[in-house]
Design an enzyme around this catalytic site. Structure first.
Site, mmCIF file in Angstrom:
data_model
loop_
_atom_site.group_PDB
_atom_site.id
_atom_site.type_symbol
_atom_site.label_atom_id
_atom_site.label_comp_id
_atom_site.label_asym_id
_atom_site.label_seq_id
_atom_site.Cartn_x
_atom_site.Cartn_y
_atom_site.Cartn_z
ATOM 1 N N HIS A 182 1.080 -1.099 -0.119
ATOM 2 C CA HIS A 182 -0.026 -0.076 0.074
ATOM 3 C C HIS A 182 0.865 1.206 -0.048
ATOM 4 O O HIS A 182 0.605 2.273 -0.815
ATOM 5 C CB HIS A 182 -0.891 -0.046 1.236
ATOM 6 N N ARG A 184 -8.632 -2.992 -17.480
ATOM 7 C CA ARG A 184 -8.897 -4.054 -16.690
ATOM 8 C C ARG A 184 -10.404 -4.030 -16.311
ATOM 9 O O ARG A 184 -10.574 -3.329 -15.498
ATOM 10 C CB ARG A 184 -8.105 -4.343 -15.518
ATOM 11 N N ARG A 210 -10.080 -4.922 -22.226
ATOM 12 C CA ARG A 210 -9.876 -6.520 -22.065
ATOM 13 C C ARG A 210 -11.345 -7.108 -21.292
ATOM 14 O O ARG A 210 -11.765 -6.800 -20.546
ATOM 15 C CB ARG A 210 -8.582 -6.914 -21.076
ATOM 16 N N GLU A 222 -0.077 -14.130 -23.853
ATOM 17 C CA GLU A 222 0.748 -14.525 -22.445
ATOM 18 C C GLU A 222 0.746 -15.810 -22.049
ATOM 19 O O GLU A 222 1.221 -16.245 -20.970
ATOM 20 C CB GLU A 222 -0.039 -13.601 -21.193
ATOM 21 N N ASN A 264 3.519 -10.397 -17.760
ATOM 22 C CA ASN A 264 3.685 -10.999 -16.320
ATOM 23 C C ASN A 264 3.112 -12.566 -16.465
ATOM 24 O O ASN A 264 3.788 -13.389 -15.674
ATOM 25 C CB ASN A 264 2.465 -10.274 -15.467
ATOM 26 N N ASP A 265 2.428 -12.795 -17.292
ATOM 27 C CA ASP A 265 1.905 -14.108 -17.308
ATOM 28 C C ASP A 265 2.824 -14.696 -18.249
ATOM 29 O O ASP A 265 3.226 -16.085 -17.961
ATOM 30 C CB ASP A 265 0.588 -14.351 -17.846
ATOM 31 N N ARG A 303 3.502 -16.863 -10.245
ATOM 32 C CA ARG A 303 3.780 -15.456 -10.143
ATOM 33 C C ARG A 303 3.814 -14.658 -8.743
ATOM 34 O O ARG A 303 4.455 -13.949 -8.176
ATOM 35 C CB ARG A 303 2.965 -14.271 -11.047
ATOM 36 N N CYS A 343 1.603 -4.942 -22.493
ATOM 37 C CA CYS A 343 0.715 -4.357 -21.432
ATOM 38 C C CYS A 343 1.193 -4.991 -20.109
ATOM 39 O O CYS A 343 0.693 -4.697 -19.086
ATOM 40 C CB CYS A 343 -0.855 -4.450 -21.534
HETATM 41 C C1 PEP Z 1 -0.037 -9.837 -17.938
HETATM 42 O O1 PEP Z 1 -0.076 -11.039 -17.679
HETATM 43 O O2 PEP Z 1 1.126 -9.351 -18.310
HETATM 44 C C2 PEP Z 1 -0.896 -8.933 -17.877
HETATM 45 C C3 PEP Z 1 -1.097 -7.562 -18.159
HETATM 46 O O3 PEP Z 1 -2.360 -9.339 -17.298
HETATM 47 P P1 PEP Z 1 -2.526 -9.517 -15.971
HETATM 48 O O4 PEP Z 1 -1.248 -8.773 -14.950
HETATM 49 O O5 PEP Z 1 -3.849 -8.783 -15.454
HETATM 50 O O6 PEP Z 1 -2.704 -10.909 -15.751
HETATM 51 MG MG MG Z 2 -2.171 -11.521 -17.521
#
Ligand code: PEP
Ligand code: MG
Length: 571
Positions: A188, A295, A331, A430, A453-454, A464, A501
């Site tokens: 936070h 999102r 999305r 992803e 990220n994924d 993750r 993204c």
């Molecule tokens: C990602 O996976 O990089 C992504 C942008 O989606 P999220 O983090 O919402 O899974």
């Molecule tokens: Mg993702």
């Protein structure tokens, strides 16, 4: 002079006296009670008192609160009324005979952990809210006063960790920076510091708590360090750096609305990741050329029934209007598996990240999915809207999703309801299978957006949210870079644009590689946009191409990081 090291959570330099905030530790008594009915009554009274306190603070602070603070109060009030939380606490007291304190804290913690596993800043903030509001109730049950931070002079706030309600009434005009013993880059404190644009060093360990009231500090949140009692010389050095950094940041913000064009003329789009309406306003103010990831999860969580088409239409429309003519990539719903939405009946899964998530769940629930698609199509009238499907693993899924989109269109057409007709359709890349099939997928869609990220999690087989294996997870790993290179190349070969993204798009270290690989669009947290644009303007595409080519030949991410550092120090 002493130096304490921590995590740089929000960049900048702060110089000033420490204000040490150390609220009393709370001990949760665990007991079984002989009269559960009376205990549940005591719990309900505590919920009611907490509500009264929150309403009282909100009315005292009316007019002084910023939008994000009002949202914290609203979220806390909502949580106090959350039937799921209420029911689980009630069951623990009435059926298991637990005392109110332990029933409350155990259930609140379970709920918070569920939200945290979504690995998204918005939901992590909600997890902090739950813990915070639970502690408020716990203090009431234990008869302890609520803590209070009042800054009497411009200060650097030093604490073990900070909760949303600790900081709500803080006089932010006197706040120079944050330094906390605990917390990570997404705590936070870190989120708040980024939103306020002030420096923060977090996770600096228990030594932080030895800092004395009013002790002179230099908070160097570029390098994640705190200097205690700096010498004259050091102080002067940091004052100079602080002046230069402030001037640079002011210049970057002044230039934020200008395009991002490299020295040799390559223009890319810099757009924002947006989770709700406030972010959209901030994005426009900070020079976002559009939204690269909206999102839509925010509308679906923390509630008992699914949002209907009308509510969704209004929420999307409000954001599209803020963006005006700028493009918005929206999305479709990306929940499931690790987050039990009570109205979706998702069930338990052993490996939720490999489970019934996102597009998989939506394709199995066509009526539910089409409600969202119709709302988006209707809200799109008069705007440049692009629909994006998350977690695509196969070509067949894209075809199925597109077929449902077509059905949603026809339904609106038959009903004579107006809807946007010029809508691009794209997918997130992803999952490694999608990256490997990019040539085939590119024939099915208008754009790709890479979700690093994924993609990193699935490529390196590192969940993750699992801290024990976090050291293996890095989007700069050449394995991930090679997939990114392939996706961009295949996208371009088929004539479609390719954006990104995931968090990597806003990581300044990765920027030269991504530019060099030919990425067309960079989507990131709004506060990162002015600096990213400035960096792009300082780059040469040709040099970035060489950097990208070399990075792909390295053997792991540590080599890539070392190489990028060396290149940066030469630049
Ligand atoms: C990602 O996976 O990089 C992504 C942008 O989606 P999220 O983090 O919402 O899974
Ligand atoms: Mg993702």
């Amino acid at each position: 002079m002493r130096i304490i090291r921590g995590i740089a959570a929000s960049p900048g330099i702060a110089i000033g006296p420490a204000h040490v905030f150390q609220p009393e530790d709370l001990h949760v008594p665990v007991q079984f009670v002989s009269n559960p009915e009376a205990e549940w009554q005591r719990m309900q009274e505590a919920f009611q008192k907490a509500k009264n306190q929150l309403q009282e603070i909100a009315s005292q602070a009316a007019g002084r609160l910023q939008q994000q603070d009002v949202a914290i109060f609203e979220a806390h009030l909502q949580m106090l009324e959350d039937p799921e939380l209420q029911a689980s606490v009630q069951a623990a007291i009435l059926h298991e005979g637990k005392n109110a304190e332990s029933a409350l804290m155990e259930n609140a913690e379970r709920y918070a952990v569920q939200l945290e596993s979504l690995n998204d800043e918005y939901f992590r903030a909600r997890a902090a809210d739950i813990r915070d509001v639970a502690r408020r109730c716990l203090r009431i049950l234990l008869g302890k006063p609520q803590p209070d931070i009042t800054l009497l002079q411009p200060s650097i706030l030093v604490a073990r960790d900070l909760t949303p309600s600790d900081t709500v009434l803080l006089d932010k005009s006197r706040l120079l920076g944050f330094c906390t013993a605990e917390g990570g880059a997404t705590s936070h404190t870190a989120i708040l510091a980024k939103a306020l644009g002030i420096p923060a060093v977090v996770g600096a360990g228990p030594q932080v708590l030895e800092i004395e009231q009013n002790q002179q500090l230099v908070l160097d949140a570029w390098h994640g360090q705190v200097v205690l009692d700096p010498s004259e010389d050091i102080l002067k050095q940091f004052q100079d750096k602080q002046r230069a950094a402030r001037a640079q940041a002011a210049q970057e913000r002044a230039d934020a609305a200008k395009p991002a064009i490299t020295r040799d003329g390559r223009r890319v789009e810099v757009v924002a990741n947006v989770g709700h309406l406030d972010d959209a306003h901030q994005a426009v103010a900070l020079g976002a050329e559009g939204i690269g990831l909206l999102r839509t999860e925010f509308l679906y969580l923390d509630r008992q029934t699914e949002p209907d088409e009308e509510e969704q239409y209004r929420a999307y429309r409000a954001i599209f209007e803020v963006m005006g003519e700028r493009p918005v990539v929206i999305r479709t719903l990306d929940v499931g598996g690790d987050k039990a939405l009570p109205y979706l009946d998702l069930g338990h899964e052993e490996n939720p990240f490999l489970g019934w998530r996102a597009i998989r769940m939506c394709l199995d629930r066509p009526a539910f999915f089409k409600t969202q698609l119709r709302a988006i199509l209707r809200a799109a009238v008069g705007h440049d809207i692009r629909i994006m499907f998350p977690m695509i693993a196969t070509v067949r899924e894209v075809r199925q999703a597109r077929a449902l989109l077509e059905e949603a269109r026809l339904e609106l057409e038959h009903a004579g309801v107006p809807f946007g007709r010029q809508i691009q359709v794209g997918i997130m890349i992803e999952i490694p299978s999608a990256a490997l099939m990019a040539d085939a997928l590119a024939k099915e869609v208008d754009f790709f957006s890479i979700g690093t990220n994924d993609l990193t999690q699935y490529t390196l087989a590192v969940e993750r949210t699992n801290k024990r294996v976090a050291h293996l997870s890095n989007a700069l790993d050449p394995a991930v870079l090679r997939l990114i290179a392939r996706v961009i190349e295949e996208g371009h070969r088929a004539g479609i644009w390719v954006g990104m993204c995931g968090e990597m798009a806003g990581d300044e270290r990765a920027l030269p590689i991504l530019l060099g690989l030919g990425l067309d669009e960079f989507s990131m947290a709004p506060t990162l946009i002015p600096h990213a644009k400035a960096l792009i303007r300082s780059c040469s595409l040709e040099a970035c191409q060489a950097i990208a080519r070399h990075s792909l030949t390295l053997s792991d991410y540590t080599e890539v990081e070392t190489y990028l550092q060396a290149v940066n120090s030469l630049a």
